[in-house]
Design an enzyme around this catalytic site. Structure first.
Site, PDB file in Angstrom:
ATOM      1  N   ASP A  26      33.828 -39.460 -39.430  1.00  0.00           N
ATOM      2  CA  ASP A  26      33.738 -40.759 -40.113  1.00  0.00           C
ATOM      3  C   ASP A  26      32.451 -40.787 -40.935  1.00  0.00           C
ATOM      4  O   ASP A  26      31.364 -40.577 -40.400  1.00  0.00           O
ATOM      5  CB  ASP A  26      33.747 -41.884 -39.062  1.00  0.00           C
ATOM      6  CG  ASP A  26      33.791 -43.274 -39.691  1.00  0.00           C
ATOM      7  OD1 ASP A  26      33.844 -43.381 -40.933  1.00  0.00           O
ATOM      8  OD2 ASP A  26      33.769 -44.261 -38.929  1.00  0.00           O
ATOM      9  N   ASP A  80      37.623 -42.703 -45.568  1.00  0.00           N
ATOM     10  CA  ASP A  80      36.427 -41.963 -45.131  1.00  0.00           C
ATOM     11  C   ASP A  80      36.501 -41.432 -43.707  1.00  0.00           C
ATOM     12  O   ASP A  80      35.494 -41.044 -43.146  1.00  0.00           O
ATOM     13  CB  ASP A  80      35.173 -42.827 -45.309  1.00  0.00           C
ATOM     14  CG  ASP A  80      34.951 -43.774 -44.148  1.00  0.00           C
ATOM     15  OD1 ASP A  80      35.946 -44.291 -43.597  1.00  0.00           O
ATOM     16  OD2 ASP A  80      33.785 -43.993 -43.785  1.00  0.00           O
ATOM     17  N   GLU A  81      37.683 -41.406 -43.118  1.00  0.00           N
ATOM     18  CA  GLU A  81      37.738 -40.875 -41.747  1.00  0.00           C
ATOM     19  C   GLU A  81      39.057 -40.166 -41.469  1.00  0.00           C
ATOM     20  O   GLU A  81      40.086 -40.480 -42.053  1.00  0.00           O
ATOM     21  CB  GLU A  81      37.503 -41.974 -40.710  1.00  0.00           C
ATOM     22  CG  GLU A  81      38.506 -43.061 -40.737  1.00  0.00           C
ATOM     23  CD  GLU A  81      38.237 -44.157 -39.723  1.00  0.00           C
ATOM     24  OE1 GLU A  81      38.085 -43.875 -38.525  1.00  0.00           O
ATOM     25  OE2 GLU A  81      38.211 -45.324 -40.145  1.00  0.00           O
TER      26      GLU A  81
HETATM   27  P1  TTP Z   1      34.052 -47.783 -42.228  1.00  0.00           P
HETATM   28  O1  TTP Z   1      34.066 -46.347 -41.866  1.00  0.00           O
HETATM   29  O2  TTP Z   1      34.589 -48.769 -41.246  1.00  0.00           O
HETATM   30  O3  TTP Z   1      32.594 -48.257 -42.587  1.00  0.00           O
HETATM   31  P2  TTP Z   1      31.398 -47.499 -43.285  1.00  0.00           P
HETATM   32  O4  TTP Z   1      31.743 -46.091 -43.611  1.00  0.00           O
HETATM   33  O5  TTP Z   1      30.945 -48.350 -44.440  1.00  0.00           O
HETATM   34  O6  TTP Z   1      30.260 -47.568 -42.217  1.00  0.00           O
HETATM   35  P3  TTP Z   1      30.107 -46.741 -40.867  1.00  0.00           P
HETATM   36  O7  TTP Z   1      28.842 -45.939 -41.074  1.00  0.00           O
HETATM   37  O8  TTP Z   1      29.961 -47.775 -39.807  1.00  0.00           O
HETATM   38  O9  TTP Z   1      31.326 -45.888 -40.715  1.00  0.00           O
HETATM   39  O10 TTP Z   1      34.839 -48.002 -43.583  1.00  0.00           O
HETATM   40  C1  TTP Z   1      34.808 -47.059 -44.620  1.00  0.00           C
HETATM   41  C2  TTP Z   1      34.862 -47.713 -45.957  1.00  0.00           C
HETATM   42  O11 TTP Z   1      36.023 -48.530 -46.059  1.00  0.00           O
HETATM   43  C3  TTP Z   1      33.688 -48.639 -46.193  1.00  0.00           C
HETATM   44  O12 TTP Z   1      32.572 -47.978 -46.737  1.00  0.00           O
HETATM   45  C4  TTP Z   1      34.277 -49.651 -47.123  1.00  0.00           C
HETATM   46  C5  TTP Z   1      35.737 -49.712 -46.781  1.00  0.00           C
HETATM   47  N1  TTP Z   1      35.989 -50.932 -45.984  1.00  0.00           N
HETATM   48  C6  TTP Z   1      36.377 -52.072 -46.656  1.00  0.00           C
HETATM   49  O13 TTP Z   1      36.540 -52.075 -47.877  1.00  0.00           O
HETATM   50  N2  TTP Z   1      36.562 -53.226 -45.919  1.00  0.00           N
HETATM   51  C7  TTP Z   1      36.391 -53.271 -44.568  1.00  0.00           C
HETATM   52  O14 TTP Z   1      36.563 -54.333 -43.945  1.00  0.00           O
HETATM   53  C8  TTP Z   1      35.990 -52.073 -43.883  1.00  0.00           C
HETATM   54  C9  TTP Z   1      35.769 -52.069 -42.395  1.00  0.00           C
HETATM   55  C10 TTP Z   1      35.803 -50.938 -44.644  1.00  0.00           C
HETATM   56 MG    MG Z   2      32.666 -44.846 -42.151  1.00  0.00          MG
END
Ligand code: TTP
Ligand code: MG
Length: 406
Positions: A13, A108-109
């Site tokens: 992730d 992103d995961e």
């Molecule tokens: P995440 O992996 O949930 O968040 P992140 O990568 O920003 O942070 P983390 O380091 O905690 O993993 O989500 C990945 C991307 O998806 C995030 O950068 C933006 C998008 N996203 C949205 O657009 N809306 C949302 O509610 C979430 C949770 C994510």
């Molecule tokens: Mg993320």
């Protein structure tokens, strides 16, 4: 059962993904509070808050206006989804080098089942380190990785040491890692279930694990048993690869609009060569070739053609891409601001080739292998295919799709 299968599953992730890409492209943002998302005036919400902004309580899905109240100095950016998609493809291409079993969960995961790669590439932890290293080196971003015998534990693990984390859960440490965790982290425990569990004085995984099954069923219904299984770290769902959802592409915005089709043809050769090389490296073949074109007036159009059979041979993909470009030129000979080429409808390579055309394809495969080898040793600039005058093979079908104004 939990460890009987001896699987090694990774959950990768990316950290603060949209914000991380913005920082990558504009280093002046590094160390700053960044909020990517909708316009605060238009009731927009936060997609990503940088870690700096999270310190102030900002987070995903929060109204932008609320986030700005918590962190007034934050820099608000509207988001560049095409760019995030492009970086995402780069990351997924790296995943593909470590296992054909990659299940994307979001932009992103992904889960990777690396069980079959262990003998060749080291243990799960080593593979996780190598993936993190490749993403850091080649893309310039940080990822957090969880390594575990199943999906549930791997996903949980990737979150435990964010950002830039690497957490390994094994048969030996599983209970020690899980027991203190808050029940909120269990799949399926939303705020309502959390309240009901709290009424039973259950706040941690350990407490769920030790609860009497009857108590859980009384409090939560039949789902209670399932939660107990998860709290013990049991999960046998397979990693399901989803190549359909993905594509590999390459595009180029020109500093000045280009109307010289020889020059555009050269750019296309380069793009197709790179995309084909990425397909081969990821062990994939594509059935659909898409051309992306933006004209001087900022109108973006795509043209696609679907092949009878998937391929990762540069010449076969190139013939289709050239055909699409030639058809475009006839239809609309204006100067281009952007040219891009993508391959989609991906399948794992390695199927039987039909006998027909076998020799010709063998030759093309050998040429591609040689060029890949040179490119990997001397860089992709070291190899170039010659320019072919004329249009190459015609595309098998043509379909304008995704027309939109930019
Ligand atoms: P995440 O992996 O949930 O968040 P992140 O990568 O920003 O942070 P983390 O380091 O905690 O993993 O989500 C990945 C991307 O998806 C995030 O950068 C933006 C998008 N996203 C949205 O657009 N809306 C949302 O509610 C979430 C949770 C994510
Ligand atoms: Mg993320």
């Amino acid at each position: 059962m939990l460890f009987g299968m001896g699987r090694q599953i990774l959950h990768v992730d990316m950290d603060e993904f949209f914000a991380a890409v913005e920082k990558l492209d504009n280093p002046a943002l590094v160390g700053k509070c960044v909020l990517v998302g909708g316009d605060p005036a238009g009731r927009g919400v936060v997609s990503t808050a940088s870690y700096e902004a999270r310190v102030f309580g900002c987070g995903s899905a929060m109204p932008m206006i609320t986030a700005l109240r918590l962190c007034p100095k934050a820099i608000v950016l509207p988001g560049r989804h095409e760019r995030y998609r492009e970086v995402s493809e780069q990351i997924f291409e790296i995943f593909g080098r470590f296992s054909p079993l990659v299940e994307p969960l979001s932009i992103d995961e992904a889960f990777l089942d690396v069980t079959g790669s262990l003998r060749l590439m080291g243990d799960g932890e080593q593979i996780a380190r190598d993936i993190k290293g490749a993403i850091r080196r080649e893309v310039g971003l940080a990822a957090s990785v969880g390594v575990a015998p199943n999906k549930f534990l791997a996903k949980l693990a990737s979150d435990l040491e964010k950002p830039d984390g690497l957490t390994v859960i094994t048969a030996e440490n599983v209970q020690q890692v899980l027991d203190p965790l808050a029940i909120r982290k269990l799949w399926g425990v939303g705020p309502a279930a959390e309240k009901r569990l709290e009424r039973l004085s259950i706040r941690t995984f350990g407490q769920i694990r030790h609860a009497a099954p009857a108590t859980l069923t009384a409090g939560l219904g039949p789902g209670g048993q399932e939660l107990q299984r998860l709290a013990r770290g049991e999960d046998d769902r397979p990693v399901v690869p989803d190549h359909q959802a993905r594509s590999i592409s390459q595009e180029c915005t020109f500093p000045r609009d280009v109307d010289d089709y020889d020059q555009l043809g050269d750019v296309l050769v380069e793009q197709v060569s790179q995309v084909a090389r990425r397909l081969r490296r990821a062990g994939l073949k594509a059935r659909t070739v898409t051309l992306k074109i933006r004209t001087g007036d900022f109108v973006t159009r795509t043209r696609s053609a679907t092949l009878g059979e998937a391929t990762n041979l540069t010449d076969e993909l190139l013939a289709v891409a050239r055909g699409l470009l030639a058809a475009w030129r006839t239809e609309n000979p204006s100067a281009l601001r952007l040219l891009g080429m993508g391959a989609s409808q991906l399948i794992a390579a390695g199927g039987q080739l039909p006998l027909f055309g076998r020799q010709r394809r063998d030759k093309m495969e050998r040429l591609d292998r040689t060029l890949d080898d040179i490119a990997s040793r001397f860089g992709s600039q070291a190899v170039r295919r010659g320019r072919v005058k004329g249009d190459g093979a015609a595309a098998q079908s043509e379909r304008p799709d995704g027309e939109r104004k930019k």
